[in-house]
Scaffold this motif. Structure first.
Motif, PDB file in Angstrom:
ATOM      1  N   GLY A 150      -7.663  -3.439  -3.802  1.00  0.00           N
ATOM      2  CA  GLY A 150      -7.901  -3.311  -2.361  1.00  0.00           C
ATOM      3  C   GLY A 150      -7.599  -1.910  -1.873  1.00  0.00           C
ATOM      4  N   PHE A 151      -6.494  -1.371  -2.347  1.00  0.00           N
ATOM      5  CA  PHE A 151      -6.091  -0.025  -1.926  1.00  0.00           C
ATOM      6  C   PHE A 151      -7.092   1.019  -2.418  1.00  0.00           C
ATOM      7  N   ILE A 152      -7.492   0.905  -3.686  1.00  0.00           N
ATOM      8  CA  ILE A 152      -8.442   1.872  -4.250  1.00  0.00           C
ATOM      9  C   ILE A 152      -9.781   1.781  -3.516  1.00  0.00           C
ATOM     10  N   THR A 153     -10.216   0.560  -3.230  1.00  0.00           N
ATOM     11  CA  THR A 153     -11.482   0.376  -2.516  1.00  0.00           C
ATOM     12  C   THR A 153     -11.416   1.014  -1.131  1.00  0.00           C
ATOM     13  N   ALA A 154     -10.312   0.759  -0.416  1.00  0.00           N
ATOM     14  CA  ALA A 154     -10.180   1.283   0.936  1.00  0.00           C
ATOM     15  C   ALA A 154     -10.121   2.814   0.923  1.00  0.00           C
ATOM     16  N   CYS A 155      -9.325   3.394   0.019  1.00  0.00           N
ATOM     17  CA  CYS A 155      -9.210   4.855  -0.051  1.00  0.00           C
ATOM     18  C   CYS A 155     -10.536   5.478  -0.439  1.00  0.00           C
ATOM     19  N   ASN A 156     -11.244   4.826  -1.370  1.00  0.00           N
ATOM     20  CA  ASN A 156     -12.532   5.351  -1.800  1.00  0.00           C
ATOM     21  C   ASN A 156     -13.527   5.328  -0.640  1.00  0.00           C
ATOM     22  N   ALA A 157     -13.468   4.258   0.161  1.00  0.00           N
ATOM     23  CA  ALA A 157     -14.412   4.111   1.271  1.00  0.00           C
ATOM     24  C   ALA A 157     -14.241   5.234   2.296  1.00  0.00           C
ATOM     25  N   VAL A 158     -13.015   5.724   2.480  1.00  0.00           N
ATOM     26  CA  VAL A 158     -12.799   6.777   3.477  1.00  0.00           C
ATOM     27  C   VAL A 158     -12.687   8.157   2.827  1.00  0.00           C
ATOM     28  N   TYR A 198       0.829  -1.204   0.000  1.00  0.00           N
ATOM     29  CA  TYR A 198       0.000   0.000   0.000  1.00  0.00           C
ATOM     30  C   TYR A 198       0.868   1.262   0.000  1.00  0.00           C
ATOM     31  N   PHE A 199       2.002   1.206   0.709  1.00  0.00           N
ATOM     32  CA  PHE A 199       2.910   2.355   0.701  1.00  0.00           C
ATOM     33  C   PHE A 199       3.333   2.666  -0.729  1.00  0.00           C
ATOM     34  N   ARG A 200       3.629   1.606  -1.463  1.00  0.00           N
ATOM     35  CA  ARG A 200       4.122   1.805  -2.833  1.00  0.00           C
ATOM     36  C   ARG A 200       3.032   2.368  -3.744  1.00  0.00           C
ATOM     37  N   ILE A 201       1.811   1.878  -3.551  1.00  0.00           N
ATOM     38  CA  ILE A 201       0.711   2.403  -4.381  1.00  0.00           C
ATOM     39  C   ILE A 201       0.443   3.865  -4.001  1.00  0.00           C
ATOM     40  N   ALA A 202       0.427   4.135  -2.684  1.00  0.00           N
ATOM     41  CA  ALA A 202       0.186   5.507  -2.228  1.00  0.00           C
ATOM     42  C   ALA A 202       1.276   6.433  -2.756  1.00  0.00           C
ATOM     43  N   ALA A 203       2.538   5.954  -2.730  1.00  0.00           N
ATOM     44  CA  ALA A 203       3.650   6.777  -3.218  1.00  0.00           C
ATOM     45  C   ALA A 203       3.486   7.072  -4.703  1.00  0.00           C
ATOM     46  N   ALA A 204       3.033   6.066  -5.471  1.00  0.00           N
ATOM     47  CA  ALA A 204       2.830   6.272  -6.906  1.00  0.00           C
ATOM     48  C   ALA A 204       1.719   7.288  -7.150  1.00  0.00           C
ATOM     49  N   LEU A 205       0.628   7.166  -6.374  1.00  0.00           N
ATOM     50  CA  LEU A 205      -0.494   8.089  -6.558  1.00  0.00           C
ATOM     51  C   LEU A 205      -0.173   9.483  -6.034  1.00  0.00           C
ATOM     52  N   ALA A 206       0.733   9.556  -5.042  1.00  0.00           N
ATOM     53  CA  ALA A 206       1.129  10.864  -4.525  1.00  0.00           C
ATOM     54  C   ALA A 206       1.896  11.632  -5.598  1.00  0.00           C
ATOM     55  N   ARG A 207       2.572  10.878  -6.439  1.00  0.00           N
ATOM     56  CA  ARG A 207       3.358  11.493  -7.507  1.00  0.00           C
ATOM     57  C   ARG A 207       2.447  12.065  -8.603  1.00  0.00           C
TER      58      ARG A 207
END
Lengths: 177, 339, 152
Positions: free
Chosen positions: B288-296, B258-267
């Motif tokens: 999973g990451f997109i679902t979780a971020c979308n939920a919050v 998730y850190f890696r996905i978040a880092a990519a999206l932060a860019r």
């Protein structure tokens, strides 16, 4: 390996955020410290403060070392910030939540290190959360959002090796993506 | 970003040096920060942002007539304050002006793009209520919690008549009534799950003396636990998404993937398909990451051109291959998993 | 010496225990430190400027040339001396005495003056090093004596 190619991670943040402890928590040897007795207002926060740098390192299995430098916290030592960040890999910014205006401190350090962060990357660790809940992690997220910056931010105990490793892990994710 | 309007800047009363500094700064903003601004003629004070040299005759005479809606950046002169007014002391250096304009542009962009309030507002797209093939199926836990968060409803969640968790969507809080209650909810299917509305007073009295958790934490864990294989409604495989803020990973939720996905999206904004490619992670992690971020409420789905790298602001430069090697070794040395 | 008595009188009048904490005490102390720096410059014409700072990098008293920012010089002095202390100690060379920096246009000396303070002195490039150091040592002794009295 000459001095120019030194690979280093820089820990910064205001007085009392736990920079020295954080370095000690993950380094191979106890850090070299330049701490001296505090006076005046800073005395109320802690007994001693770093005036030049904290230094330690992590040895890699190929023999190379990643150096860890801690900066002094006070703005009057900003000349050390510039010296220490030169050619650095990335920044770990620790913010002490037990400060009257932690979000202002966040702004201050992000602005002061803006050029270095642009060149590399940053991760933010909020320490001493829960002692006083002046700001919650949500507030840090919101402030970063306002600034247009999506930086990793975590609540951590700066004395815990596991917590500091989480910060480094997120910083590495940012630096390698 | 889709609705990003070009920022118009009026220079008023600037001398030749001032103009030169401003032009350098605008070039830097364009090249390195990805912010494009239009510089208006010297006598056109109609810009979104007006840069006024307060030491000039023209600046002093134009300043009082500017609209309160325009952002005024005052150079020199006595310190001034007020709505939409910032000042910068002289001499004005490139770096100082750049930082100031960067802040102003970001703020103005934030106003256009999304309000601060929006950061904490519910996710734009509602969760898929049901599977297409089973339209009558009961809503799953993620749907129930997302709806409670969006509608501000107060609920009691039970398995086999045994109430385990109370949720308050209005205050974004929840309380577990038993040890390990959350895990039991995550483990059962929608058909075994029961939920009923309760009133706030009921929530107050039954949670009195109990530790309240953040509803977003529960939602996050629920989304991660559900390991969905389909993206949330309104987000397709090729839909670029933007991350509003780094997720508040709870202690049990630290995950390097998730850190890696978040880092990519932060860019920069990216679609699910692009994320799978850039991170090298499997699709299930990304979904999973997109679902979780979308939920919050941390994701914004963008129209297709939103992912155009020309239009986004890279926050930092990429590491060189040599550094990557070193960083991988460091991760290994610290016992950090590196996919 | 009478200044110290003055401090003690102020202190007793105010019923206080710590010297440096009282604002009046700090003012008097600063005036006394400035006197020592003035004396140093009178005795040694090669000295172009001097500053007394706390080990934590705060400026206490200065006689610097116009345009020198005392806060920066205080902070840099404390950082440099603290690092030098570490270097000497780690090398097993005992306690540090002083740091000498030879610049093209002038020299800088850094010295501890008691536990809490340090003295930074700037001299001309063509100055007599031994002579300047002797005067600097004298000033350090005066400062240390002054501080020892304050701590009593």
């Amino acid at each position: 390996m000459n001095g120019m190619a030194q690979e280093k991670i820089i820990f910064t943040g205001p007085v009392g955020a736990g920079k020295t402890s954080a370095i000690a928590a993950i380094s191979d040897v106890p850090p070299v410290r330049t701490d001296v007795a505090c006076r005046g207002e800073e005395r109320a926060i802690k007994d001693t403060t770093t005036v030049a740098m904290d230094y330690s390192y992590i040895q890699l299995d190929d023999g190379r070392r990643v150096h860890l430098y801690g900066t002094p916290g006070q703005a009057r030592f900003d000349f050390m910030w510039e010296l220490l960040t030169r050619n650095g890999l990335g920044l770990v910014l620790l913010i002490n939540n037990d400060h009257p205006e932690p979000l202002r401190q966040l702004d201050f350090y992000l602005d002061a290190f803006a050029d270095f962060i642009r060149q590399t990357g940053v991760v933010i660790g909020v320490t001493r959360m829960g002692i006083a809940d002046r700001a919650r992690l949500d507030d840090y997220q919101a402030r970063l959002f306002e600034r247009g910056q999506v930086y990793p931010v975590f609540e951590i105990d700066g004395r815990s090796g596991d917590d500091v490793r989480i910060l480094v892990q997120a910083l590495l994710a940012v630096l390698t993506i | 970003m889709s609705n990003e309007a070009e920022l118009r800047i009026s220079p008023v009363g600037l001398d030749a040096t001032g103009h030169k500094v401003l032009q350098v700064v605008l070039a830097l903003l364009g090249d390195e920060d990805g912010i494009r601004c239009a510089l208006l003629d010297a006598d056109d004070a109609s810009g979104h942002l007006v840069i006024v040299d307060m030491d000039s005759q023209q600046g002093r005479s134009v300043f009082p007539g500017l609209s309160s809606g325009q952002v005024k950046l005052l150079l020199g002169g006595p310190p001034a304050s007020g709505r939409n007014i910032v000042s910068l002391a002289k001499p004005v250096h490139v770096n100082a002006l750049r930082d100031m304009l960067l802040k102003i542009c970001r703020r103005m962009q934030v106003q256009l793009d999304a309000s601060l309030h929006d950061l904490k507002a519910p996710a734009a797209a509602p969760m898929p209520a049901t599977d297409d093939t089973a339209p009558a199926a009961a809503p799953d836990l993620l749907t129930i919690l997302s709806n409670a968060r969006r509608e501000g409803s107060v609920l009691a969640l039970a398995i086999d008549g045994d109430e385990l968790v109370l949720v308050n969507g209005a205050t974004r809080a929840f309380a577990a009534l038993r040890e390990g209650a959350e895990e039991r909810l995550f483990a059962v299917g929608p058909e075994q799950l029961a939920c009923r509305q309760i009133d706030e007073a009921d929530f107050e009295s039954r949670t009195h003396g109990r530790t309240l958790g953040a509803l977003d934490n529960l939602l996050w864990q629920c989304a991660v636990h559900a390991e969905p294989d389909r993206l949330p409604a309104g987000i397709g495989d090729e839909t670029p998404v933007r991350l509003k803020a780094w997720p508040n990973f709870t202690r049990q939720g630290f995950r390097n993937d998730y850190f890696r996905i978040a880092a990519a999206l932060a860019r920069q904004p990216a679609s699910c398909a692009q994320l799978v490619e850039t991170t090298g992670l499997d699709r299930r992690s990304v979904v999973g990451f997109i679902t979780a971020c979308n939920a919050v409420g941390l994701l914004v789905a963008l129209p297709p051109e939103g992912a155009d790298p020309e239009k986004v602001t890279p926050l930092h430069k990429a590491a060189t291959p040599e550094r990557r090697g070193l960083l991988a070794r460091l991760a290994q040395r610290l016992g950090l998993a590196q996919a | 010496m009478d200044v110290i008595e003055e401090i003690f009188r102020d202190q007793q009048a105010a019923g206080e225990t710590a010297v440096a904490v009282s604002e009046e005490g700090s003012r008097v102390l600063r005036a006394r430190l400035e006197q020592i720096l003035d004396g140093l410059r009178e005795d040694c014409g090669d000295v172009t400027g001097a500053i007394v700072s706390g080990v934590d990098g705060m400026a206490w008293a200065q006689r610097l040339p116009a345009g020198f920012d005392q806060n920066r010089f205080a902070a840099m002095s404390s950082a440099l001396l603290a690092l030098s202390d570490n270097l000497v100690k780690e090398a097993g060379e005992g306690s540090p005495r002083k740091v000498l920096i030879e610049g093209e246009g002038g020299n800088v000396f850094l010295m501890h003056a008691g536990d809490q303070l340090l003295l930074t002195i700037f001299t001309r490039a063509d100055s007599n090093l031994g002579m300047s150091l002797a005067h600097a040592n004298h000033a350090v002794e005066q400062i240390a004596r002054l501080m020892a009295k304050c701590d009593d």
